[in-house]
Enzyme design. Structure first.
Site, PDB file in Angstrom:
ATOM      1  N   SER A  49      -0.542   4.288   2.235  1.00  0.00           N
ATOM      2  CA  SER A  49      -0.611   5.185   1.087  1.00  0.00           C
ATOM      3  C   SER A  49      -1.034   6.583   1.531  1.00  0.00           C
ATOM      4  O   SER A  49      -0.475   7.136   2.469  1.00  0.00           O
ATOM      5  CB  SER A  49      -1.567   4.604   0.038  1.00  0.00           C
ATOM      6  OG  SER A  49      -1.491   5.317  -1.167  1.00  0.00           O
ATOM      7  N   ASP A 168       4.041   1.954  -2.791  1.00  0.00           N
ATOM      8  CA  ASP A 168       2.753   2.127  -2.120  1.00  0.00           C
ATOM      9  C   ASP A 168       2.339   0.924  -1.273  1.00  0.00           C
ATOM     10  O   ASP A 168       2.225  -0.194  -1.767  1.00  0.00           O
ATOM     11  CB  ASP A 168       1.674   2.398  -3.172  1.00  0.00           C
ATOM     12  CG  ASP A 168       0.423   3.004  -2.587  1.00  0.00           C
ATOM     13  OD1 ASP A 168      -0.246   2.326  -1.792  1.00  0.00           O
ATOM     14  OD2 ASP A 168       0.116   4.168  -2.907  1.00  0.00           O
TER      15      ASP A 168
END
Length: 281
Positions: A49, A168
């Site tokens: 992320s 993500d």
């Protein structure tokens, strides 16, 4: 977690961090200024992320100041809207992508291949995927955008990497390879992490979440909110200073670096290293 005493760590692992990647940038700045031999000897850098973007900057010798300016712009854009980064008029990922295009060199994919490991979540089956080979700068940037895409942040349709949709990486692997020997873990959340904030009190001790262990504390609840909805620039700067301080604390715990670190004058540093509160808020 008590950090291992390593002369030359094999790798760094940057946790999913959202806007609190600014904390991790403070850590990186401290390591680059005070322990450059550690950075130069890294064989692998893991990221998930927001932490993936920080990992890319350090792996590809990016300009920390330029990336911080890009992040500041993303923060300012988000704070203009009541809905923050979820507003359709806020282009957080567009801003970050433009920053990467400008900040990463044309041969960044060559520097990253075999060294930069990114955590992605495959949309079709919600399985974690780690990628480490990149064909071009554009290929690398596509992987980075997939690693930090959260539905609602700048769109609902996940981006693609080599024809496959991902989102993500923190959803399935928040702190890649944090439990592997020789890996120094870095996170803006208090937990069983090598470099992280240290909260004095916890509600229910340590819990496992998304592949890592963090502390249930009021400090972490506040940080989780700031990771998704950025605070003011002043608070962000405090996170940066906190990351810098936590990195120094880690270095001082390593016997072979303590002597050299204590000789460094604060006046020679380009970053503030004064003590800051553990909770920047």
């Amino acid at each position: 977690m008590v950090p291992q005493i390593l002369k030359r760590p094999h790798a760094l692992s940057f946790a999913a961090s959202g806007f609190l990647m600014y904390y991790q940038l403070g850590v990186v700045r401290a390591l680059k200024e005070l322990a450059p031999e550690m950075i130069n000897s890294l064989s692998r850098v893991y990221g998930s992320s927001g932490g993936a973007l920080v990992a890319a900057v350090i792996t590809c010798d990016g300009d920390l100041d330029a990336f911080q300016e890009c992040l500041f712009k993303a923060v300012e854009d988000s704070r203009r809207s009541f809905w923050g980064p979820f507003s359709p008029f806020v282009g957080v990922f567009r801003t970050l992508k433009e920053g990467l295009i400008k900040n990463l060199s044309e041969n960044s994919h060559q520097k990253a291949s075999g060294k930069l490991y990114l955590s992605l979540t495959r949309v079709s089956n919600l399985q974690n995927v780690m990628v480490s080979e990149y064909k071009s700068k554009e290929d690398l940037i596509e992987a980075l955008m997939c690693s930090c895409f959260i539905p609602g942040y700048g769109g609902l349709i996940p981006p693609t990497y080599r024809g496959v949709r991902y989102m993500d990486g923190g959803f399935t692997n928040m702190q890649p390879c944090h439990d592997v020997e020789g890996v120094i873990s870095i996170s803006p959340f208090t937990g069983e992490i090598d470099i992280c904030p240290r909260d004095s009190q916890a509600l229910f001790s340590i819990v496992n979440i998304f592949g890592t262990t963090i502390q249930l504390s009021m400090g972490n609840f506040s940080r989780a909110f700031h990771a998704g909805f950025p605070p003011t620039i002043t608070v962000m700067e405090r996170y940066h200073s906190l990351g810098y301080q936590n990195a120094i604390s880690f270095l001082l715990m390593t016997r072979d670096m303590k002597k050299s670190i204590t000789k460094i004058s604060c006046s020679n540093s380009t970053s503030p290293i004064k003590k800051v509160a553990l909770d920047p808020a």
